[in-house]
Design a protein around this motif. Structure first.
Motif, PDB file in Angstrom:
ATOM      1  N   LYS A   7       0.809  -1.219   0.000  1.00  0.00           N
ATOM      2  CA  LYS A   7       0.000   0.000   0.000  1.00  0.00           C
ATOM      3  C   LYS A   7       0.843   1.270   0.000  1.00  0.00           C
ATOM      4  N   GLU A   8       1.964   1.273   0.739  1.00  0.00           N
ATOM      5  CA  GLU A   8       2.753   2.487   0.880  1.00  0.00           C
ATOM      6  C   GLU A   8       4.218   2.223   0.544  1.00  0.00           C
ATOM      7  N   SER A   9       4.851   3.231  -0.089  1.00  0.00           N
ATOM      8  CA  SER A   9       6.265   3.120  -0.445  1.00  0.00           C
ATOM      9  C   SER A   9       6.853   4.520  -0.494  1.00  0.00           C
ATOM     10  N   PRO A  10       8.123   4.680  -0.134  1.00  0.00           N
ATOM     11  CA  PRO A  10       8.753   5.994  -0.298  1.00  0.00           C
ATOM     12  C   PRO A  10       8.982   6.342  -1.773  1.00  0.00           C
ATOM     13  N   TYR A 128       8.816  -1.210   3.393  1.00  0.00           N
ATOM     14  CA  TYR A 128       9.020   0.233   3.431  1.00  0.00           C
ATOM     15  C   TYR A 128      10.459   0.565   3.841  1.00  0.00           C
ATOM     16  N   ILE A 129      10.931  -0.103   4.911  1.00  0.00           N
ATOM     17  CA  ILE A 129      12.262   0.225   5.424  1.00  0.00           C
ATOM     18  C   ILE A 129      13.359  -0.252   4.469  1.00  0.00           C
ATOM     19  N   ASN A 130      13.168  -1.394   3.789  1.00  0.00           N
ATOM     20  CA  ASN A 130      14.168  -1.849   2.821  1.00  0.00           C
ATOM     21  C   ASN A 130      14.302  -0.854   1.670  1.00  0.00           C
ATOM     22  N   ASN A 131      13.188  -0.279   1.240  1.00  0.00           N
ATOM     23  CA  ASN A 131      13.249   0.742   0.191  1.00  0.00           C
ATOM     24  C   ASN A 131      13.975   1.988   0.694  1.00  0.00           C
ATOM     25  N   CYS A 132      13.736   2.345   1.942  1.00  0.00           N
ATOM     26  CA  CYS A 132      14.449   3.484   2.529  1.00  0.00           C
ATOM     27  C   CYS A 132      15.951   3.204   2.581  1.00  0.00           C
ATOM     28  N   ILE A 199       8.635   2.549  12.653  1.00  0.00           N
ATOM     29  CA  ILE A 199       8.201   2.794  11.277  1.00  0.00           C
ATOM     30  C   ILE A 199       7.765   4.241  11.066  1.00  0.00           C
ATOM     31  N   ASN A 200       7.192   4.850  12.103  1.00  0.00           N
ATOM     32  CA  ASN A 200       6.738   6.244  11.972  1.00  0.00           C
ATOM     33  C   ASN A 200       7.915   7.191  11.779  1.00  0.00           C
ATOM     34  N   LEU A 201       9.044   6.889  12.430  1.00  0.00           N
ATOM     35  CA  LEU A 201      10.240   7.698  12.245  1.00  0.00           C
ATOM     36  C   LEU A 201      10.735   7.599  10.809  1.00  0.00           C
ATOM     37  N   TRP A 202      10.777   6.387  10.279  1.00  0.00           N
ATOM     38  CA  TRP A 202      11.239   6.195   8.894  1.00  0.00           C
ATOM     39  C   TRP A 202      10.320   6.906   7.908  1.00  0.00           C
ATOM     40  N   LYS A 203       9.018   6.842   8.151  1.00  0.00           N
ATOM     41  CA  LYS A 203       8.072   7.501   7.237  1.00  0.00           C
ATOM     42  C   LYS A 203       8.171   9.015   7.327  1.00  0.00           C
ATOM     43  N   LYS A 208       5.862   9.154   1.985  1.00  0.00           N
ATOM     44  CA  LYS A 208       5.311   8.333   0.907  1.00  0.00           C
ATOM     45  C   LYS A 208       5.437   9.054  -0.434  1.00  0.00           C
ATOM     46  N   GLY A 209       6.028   8.358  -1.440  1.00  0.00           N
ATOM     47  CA  GLY A 209       6.149   8.884  -2.798  1.00  0.00           C
ATOM     48  C   GLY A 209       7.087  10.062  -2.940  1.00  0.00           C
ATOM     49  N   SER A 210       7.983  10.250  -1.953  1.00  0.00           N
ATOM     50  CA  SER A 210       8.869  11.435  -2.007  1.00  0.00           C
ATOM     51  C   SER A 210      10.123  11.193  -2.843  1.00  0.00           C
TER      52      SER A 210
END
Length: 789
Positions: A7-10, A128-132, A199-203, A208-210
């Motif tokens: 659903k969500e990705s950076p 999410y974190i692996n993409n970060c 996870i909130n810190l990473w986001k 999202k989408g940045s």
């Protein structure tokens, strides 16, 4: 192409072939004509679809141009390797893939239309974190090792789950920040590295989408089924506790993957070296079955069932393999084992020993419904998993021994929790010194300056009742035998029968008098040696035969005698003891909250208990004499409750046995010592032995100057020697009278002198037995028997 995302990705993902297109433009300028012409032809087709260079977000573009994209990727996907390599275009960690090699296509086709390909145990959080981390590694040039093994679990055409290791190639991708991207400082990066689970810190640092992920990746798979299955098996075997043991189906699935056999099933049995038996642990019956012991819980390993078939397994510790059970059954002498396997549909099997330090621990059973599926060749695969099975079974045996020791301690040689700390401390001293000191001498376990409390609730007249039931059973048996003799036909044994009839009548007459110590054994021996042989060797008429049949049916299996009345009495005694002990144990849990103290109880013809309280038993908690007084009041209340329990119980029993209750008050502190030879605590010292003498003799003593026992049914007798003790207990009695637990009247008297002990006095008071609530269902004797059993 499967285009499902998390659903969500950076990232905003844009599939682009711009890097390959740039390489084609370089090739088009080269001097090699065939390469240059090929590149120019490809570029002409690409010009018609500019999204291939600028970026694709409408995934139908890929679907509509599969042939062109295949040509663009031809150098990366050689045709000669398409049936060998398992490769496709993808975006790392995302479920986007296309341009499969032929082998990859075949794998997905065999998996079925309903199969959904996803990375094993890969959560949205990890995605999410692996993409970060990709951004930190590629854009910020941080050396972060975030790579870990990823797997796809894909079933083949037979339903066997195959495990494929995933490798990504991201050479054709670039990471671009958008205007919404947050530029990070080294301090920000350090904070992220230290807070993987936030996870909130990473986001917040990577909204999202940045960021833009532009290009494409390549995923290559290689078949790691065996290695992965072994790893999964190891994880299952290392799970702690019986409740987390893998199920039979889970283990079978793992072995199916290793052996590539869809119908493979797995069983297991434990070897008990002390008894030389194979055992199927009931503890794991729902998790693991056995095909050798499908019905029996345990079988002697020298049993004819195994015959000589298991000699190699037991003696040489080598696997026993039957590749064709049908042929084995026909050719071998041990048809019994073969037929047992065939009944379960087993056509081939491997029974492999699990060995630790030269000792057999158990046997792993692999079976299949097809001949030749299992054989001596693929049996070698067990070498890969047996080390893990060995460690697991060894751990199981160790845990089992520890639990057995704990059960023995709890059920047979219990050490009360209140004093366990001192035994543990001494054991630790021994353990820490046993490698340094050859002859370590255990220190004696002694608790000094403790105050004793003793109480009992005894079944009144139990010996008389027991003797009476013995006489009833013996009379019934002798009467039954006389009736059989009276109906015997006249024959050559007439004189002998007359003599035996006379002897039986004499024995029955003796039972009208008080029972002697050896009467029961004498009658039993006479019947077994003199009467039963006559009954078995004498011809009888129909009536006599019927009487004999009824007689033998009434004999108890264990004693060989009539045991009806005695059994009722024994059951009644057991029920009373169990109920009273249950009340005492339940109340004792509450008593420990007053102050930790030593507690032990015994079942005899009633229930006795000893309590010891003092600072030495619980040195970490300050002791005050107030705790002793509280415990004394608790003891008196508990005996009242036990009296009431018995009162409600006795009318449901075949014998309305009465009970008497007694408390012995002893105000002097004494010492208790653990007797190593007897494995129990006892009072220490000559002076303190006086207390034990009183305990053993007091319940049978009389009121001074009379023949009346100091104990009486439905009453509690409190024996003491000091005026302060009398005053203390009169206060407790007054309080319980106020609570309508004890009756108003109180008896006080002196106790007759015991050997070496004089000056004892006693208080006796009756417990109020209120009628049971008529609305409560009355418990029956059968209910009590069911509870007892």
């Amino acid at each position: 192409m499967d285009i499902q995302f998390f659903k969500e990705s950076p990232f905003t993902t844009i599939i682009s072939f711009h890097k390959l297109i740039e390489s084609f433009e370089e090739i088009a300028q080269s001097d090699v004509d065939y390469r240059s012409n090929y590149a120019k032809a490809i570029l002409q087709q690409i010009e018609l679809i500019p999204e291939l260079r600028t970026g694709i977000q409408d995934y139908s573009v890929i679907k509509n141009n599969e042939a062109l994209i295949k040509n663009i990727l031809a150098d990366l996907f050689p045709t000669a390797l398409t049936h060998n390599e398992i490769k496709a275009v993808t975006i790392p960690f995302q479920n986007i893939s296309f341009n499969y090699t032929e082998r990859f296509k075949k794998i997905l086709k065999n998996a079925g239309d309903e199969f959904y390909m996803e990375i094993r145990d890969f959560s949205e959080h990890q995605f999410y974190i692996n993409n970060c981390c990709l951004i930190l590694s590629n854009y910020y040039k941080q050396h972060i090792d975030f790579n870990q093994p990823f797997f796809y679990d894909i079933p083949d055409e037979n339903g066997i789950e195959k495990h494929y290791r995933i490798l990504y190639n991201a050479d054709f991708m670039e990471i671009i920040p958008t205007e919404n991207a947050i530029q990070l400082t080294q301090e920000d990066i350090d904070q992220l590295i230290d807070n993987y689970n936030d996870i909130n810190l990473w986001k917040s640092k990577f909204p999202k989408g940045s960021w833009i992920l532009r290009g494409f990746g390549i995923v290559s798979l290689f078949d790691a089924t065996t290695e992965s299955a072994i790893s999964i098996l190891k994880s299952n075997l290392l799970k702690p506790g019986p409740k987390t043991v893998a199920t039979d189906q889970e283990v079978s699935n793992i072995f199916q993957s290793i052996f590539n056999l869809p119908n493979l099933k797995v069983g297991f049995i434990i070897y008990n070296p002390e008894e030389e038996k194979f055992i199927r642990p009931a503890k794991y019956e729902n998790q693991m079955k056995s095909f050798l012991l499908s019905a029996d819980q345990e079988v002697d390993c020298k049993n004819a069932f195994f015959g000589c078939s298991f000699e190699n397994l037991l003696d040489n510790r080598e696997p026993f393999v039957i590749s064709n059970v049908g042929k084995f059954t026909e050719e071998q002498t041990n048809k019994r084992l073969g037929e047992h396997l065939l009944k379960q549909g087993i056509q081939s099997c491997i029974f492999a020993p699990v060995i630790k330090s030269g000792h057999l621990l158990g046997v792993v059973e692999l079976v299949s419904e097809n001949p030749r599926d299992l054989n001596s060749v693929n049996a070698t695969k067990l070498d890969l998993v047996l080390p893990y099975l060995t460690d697991t079974i060894d751990r199981y045996n160790t845990d089992m021994q520890h639990q057995i020791e704990a059960i023995i301690q709890r059920e047979y040689t219990t050490i009360h929790p209140s004093v366990y700390w001192k035994f543990k401390r001494e054991s630790q001293n021994y353990f820490q010194n046993m490698n340094h000191t050859k002859d370590y001498i255990f220190k004696e376990i002694v608790f000094k300056n403790v105050y004793p409390l003793y109480g009992q609730i005894d079944i009144k007249g139990s010996s008389e009742h027991r003797n009476e039931t013995v006489k009833i059973d013996l009379k019934s048996q002798l009467t039954a035998l006389l009736e059989i003799f009276d109906n015997q036909e006249s024959n050559s044994n007439l004189v002998l029968l007359e003599q035996r009839r006379f002897e039986l009548e004499s024995l029955r007459s003796e039972l009208d008098f008080p029972l002697k110590a050896d009467t029961e054994q004498h009658v039993q021996r006479y019947i077994e040696e003199e009467i039963h042989p006559i009954l078995k060797n004498t011809k009888s008429n129909a009536k006599s035969e019927k009487l004999e049949e009824l007689y033998f049916e009434k004999l108890d299996e264990k004693t060989g005698m009539f045991y009806h009345e005695r059994k009722k009495f024994d059951n009644a005694m057991s029920i009373i003891n169990k109920r009273l002990a249950t009340v005492l144990d339940r109340k004792q849990v509450e008593a420990q909250q007053i102050y930790p103290h030593y507690y032990e109880r015994f079942k005899t013809d009633g229930v006795e208990h000893n309590l010891y309280i003092g600072a030495s038993i619980s040195p970490t908690k300050p002791f005050d004499i107030m705790y002793l007084h509280n415990l004394r009041l608790w003891q008196l209340q508990t005996l009242c409750e036990m009296e009431l329990e018995h009162h409600d119980l006795k009318t449901s029993l075949p014998y309305e046995l009465d009970v008497t209750s007694l408390i012995l008050v002893f105000s002097s502190a004494l010492s208790i010592r653990f007797r190593m030879d007897e494995k129990r605590f006892d009072v220490d010292g000559t002076y303190n032995a006086r207390y034990e003498v009183v305990k053993k003799r007091i319940d049978k003593s009389h009121i001074k100057g009379t023949n009346e026992r100091i104990t009486e049914k439905e009453k509690i007798t409190i024996v003491y020697s000091q005026n302060s003790e009398e005053a203390e207990y009169l206060k407790y009695i007054k309080y319980l009278q106020h609570k309508k637990i004890l009756e108003p009247s109180i008896e006080q008297f002196e106790v007759e002198d015991l050997q070496g002990v004089s000056g004892l006095r006693a208080i006796r008071v009756k417990v109020i037995n209120n009628n049971a609530d008529p609305g409560v269902k009355k418990i029956t004797y059968q209910d009590l028997l069911d509870e007892l059993n």
